[in-house]
Design a protein around this motif. Structure first.
Motif, mmCIF file in Angstrom:
data_model
loop_
_atom_site.group_PDB
_atom_site.id
_atom_site.type_symbol
_atom_site.label_atom_id
_atom_site.label_comp_id
_atom_site.label_asym_id
_atom_site.label_seq_id
_atom_site.Cartn_x
_atom_site.Cartn_y
_atom_site.Cartn_z
ATOM 1 N N PRO A 170 -4.391 68.775 25.124
ATOM 2 C CA PRO A 170 -3.120 68.062 24.729
ATOM 3 C C PRO A 170 -3.503 66.465 24.694
ATOM 4 O O PRO A 170 -4.306 66.049 25.333
ATOM 5 C CB PRO A 170 -2.075 68.222 25.709
ATOM 6 C CG PRO A 170 -2.825 68.693 27.118
ATOM 7 C CD PRO A 170 -4.047 69.234 26.627
ATOM 8 N N GLY A 171 -3.025 65.965 23.751
ATOM 9 C CA GLY A 171 -3.153 64.306 23.489
ATOM 10 C C GLY A 171 -4.237 63.886 22.715
ATOM 11 O O GLY A 171 -4.512 62.620 23.188
ATOM 12 N N GLY A 175 -3.858 69.388 18.103
ATOM 13 C CA GLY A 175 -2.690 69.914 17.375
ATOM 14 C C GLY A 175 -3.142 70.247 15.831
ATOM 15 O O GLY A 175 -2.862 71.279 15.110
ATOM 16 N N VAL A 192 -6.582 76.061 26.200
ATOM 17 C CA VAL A 192 -5.961 74.752 26.442
ATOM 18 C C VAL A 192 -6.059 74.309 27.886
ATOM 19 O O VAL A 192 -5.557 74.705 28.864
ATOM 20 C CB VAL A 192 -4.545 74.686 25.827
ATOM 21 C CG1 VAL A 192 -3.874 73.567 26.044
ATOM 22 C CG2 VAL A 192 -4.206 75.210 24.545
ATOM 23 N N ALA A 195 -4.044 71.534 30.971
ATOM 24 C CA ALA A 195 -2.543 72.028 30.619
ATOM 25 C C ALA A 195 -1.405 71.353 31.601
ATOM 26 O O ALA A 195 -0.219 71.691 31.085
ATOM 27 C CB ALA A 195 -2.560 73.408 30.870
ATOM 28 N N GLY A 199 2.341 67.750 26.429
ATOM 29 C CA GLY A 199 1.734 68.397 24.892
ATOM 30 C C GLY A 199 1.074 69.687 24.985
ATOM 31 O O GLY A 199 0.582 69.935 23.975
ATOM 32 N N ALA A 200 0.718 70.063 26.218
ATOM 33 C CA ALA A 200 0.060 71.207 26.295
ATOM 34 C C ALA A 200 0.842 72.343 25.630
ATOM 35 O O ALA A 200 0.261 73.282 24.847
ATOM 36 C CB ALA A 200 -0.124 71.608 27.693
ATOM 37 N N ASP A 201 2.255 72.550 25.978
ATOM 38 C CA ASP A 201 2.825 73.646 25.320
ATOM 39 C C ASP A 201 2.670 73.440 23.512
ATOM 40 O O ASP A 201 2.783 74.587 23.067
ATOM 41 C CB ASP A 201 4.274 73.438 25.607
ATOM 42 C CG ASP A 201 4.496 73.868 27.154
ATOM 43 O OD1 ASP A 201 3.547 74.432 27.656
ATOM 44 O OD2 ASP A 201 5.618 73.463 27.550
ATOM 45 N N ALA A 203 0.267 72.230 21.799
ATOM 46 C CA ALA A 203 -0.948 72.915 21.603
ATOM 47 C C ALA A 203 -1.006 74.109 21.646
ATOM 48 O O ALA A 203 -1.635 74.810 20.542
ATOM 49 C CB ALA A 203 -2.167 72.264 22.388
ATOM 50 N N THR A 227 -4.374 78.933 29.187
ATOM 51 C CA THR A 227 -4.065 77.409 29.497
ATOM 52 C C THR A 227 -5.016 77.333 30.914
ATOM 53 O O THR A 227 -4.715 78.264 31.988
ATOM 54 C CB THR A 227 -2.549 77.517 29.815
ATOM 55 O OG1 THR A 227 -2.086 78.105 30.632
ATOM 56 C CG2 THR A 227 -2.107 77.505 28.464
#
Length: 309
Positions: A170-171, A175, A192, A195, A199-201, A203, A227
């Motif tokens: 994430p980040g 995405g 992912v 996690a 922002g992990a969710d 992705a 994850t």
């Protein structure tokens, strides 16, 4: 010590012998008499070959270290080929990956080797395939290949590994990358990592949205999304289970055998291409003649091939 003795020592767990054999593969390529003898001595094996790819900074090496620990708990021998960028000074591998895997440096059941790309594109080194077959033939149960992390064009790993993991974090703009063609399409398992970050969710949602657009035939593999927080070994057991499930799917029917046949064909073609480039060299003089307008490209190519007609 001759090659048969080195092979016997490597199979018994001598990592120095394994290192010397890998060096033979790297320095001699796969066209020398010594390499041919080595291939004959180490043919066979049935290792699980796992490729790990993803953009720089997503935690590939940390994840590899966590996977090593999980497989060692199952008493499996693990070999790692960590493909690193080449040093612009010595041509050797920049050893960042081996530093991050230092927790396993003293484990006799683990062998880790940094491999320089030496200018080879696609995220791997030219001799990576031969190195994988060597480790497999030396009795390793799992062989991990970590790519250099060059971006969306890094698809060569899919032809080498039985199971390819694609790491996102994430980040880091992943995405957006998830809806683009390229390296995302080659994954067998999506991971992912990091996690625990914001922002992990998102992705995971992006990956699921991408997968919903892909039509699959009945019985076709559907990539799971795992994850993980590799630095804390969270989610690693689920990831190991997903890899094992993919291996089981490959073993059904002729999937695994077909994949390895295609891998062998790709390696043969690559070796033939390299041999042809070596045999039919383009000289500086010929290139200068084309650049100066003294001859054309087609005529120059025919002269290289020995055909002036």
């Amino acid at each position: 010590m001759g090659l048969p003795d080195l092979v016997a020592a490597a199979r018994a767990g001598d990592r120095r012998a394994t290192a010397r054999l890998i060096t033979v593969v790297e320095n001699q390529g796969t066209g020398s008499a010594e390499s041919a003898e080595l291939a004959g001595l180490t043919k066979g094996g049935d290792a699980l070959i796992v490729g790990i790819t993803g953009s720089p900074g997503v935690g590939k090496s940390t994840l590899v270290s966590a996977l090593i620990a999980a497989w060692r708990e199952q008493d499996l021998r693990v070999g790692v080929l960590a493909v690193d960028p080449s040093s612009p000074f010595s041509g050797g591998a920049i050893l960042g990956d081996r530093v991050r895997m230092a927790d396993h440096a003293l484990d006799p059941g683990v062998y880790i080797r940094s491999v320089a790309t030496r200018g080879h594109l696609g995220g791997l080194a030219a001799t990576t395939g031969a190195g994988v077959r060597l480790l497999e033939g030396l009795g390793f149960d799992v062989v991990i290949v970590e790519t250099v992390g060059v971006g969306q064009a890094e698809v060569e790993i899919a032809s080498l590994a039985d199971t390819t993991l694609l790491l996102l974090a994430p980040g880091m703009g992943d995405g957006i990358q998830a809806v683009k063609a390229g390296v995302v399409e080659i994954a067998d398992v999506y991971v992912v990592n990091k996690a625990d970050r914001p922002g992990a969710d998102g992705a995971v949602r992006d990956l699921r949205a991408m997968m919903s657009l892909v039509r699959r035939e009945p019985g076709e593999w559907r990539q799971p999304i795992c994850t993980t927080v590799a630095s804390e070994a969270k989610g690693i057991d689920d990831l190991v289970a997903a890899i094992a499930k993919h291996r089981d799917w490959l073993s059904e029917g002729d999937h695994l055998a077909d994949k390895r046949r295609r891998r062998a064909a790709a390696e043969i073609r690559a070796r033939v291409d390299a041999a042809l480039r070596e045999r039919f060299r383009v000289t500086d003089e010929l290139a200068a003649a084309v650049a100066n307008g003294e001859t054309d490209v087609a005529s120059a190519a025919r002269s290289v091939l020995g055909d002036t007609g």
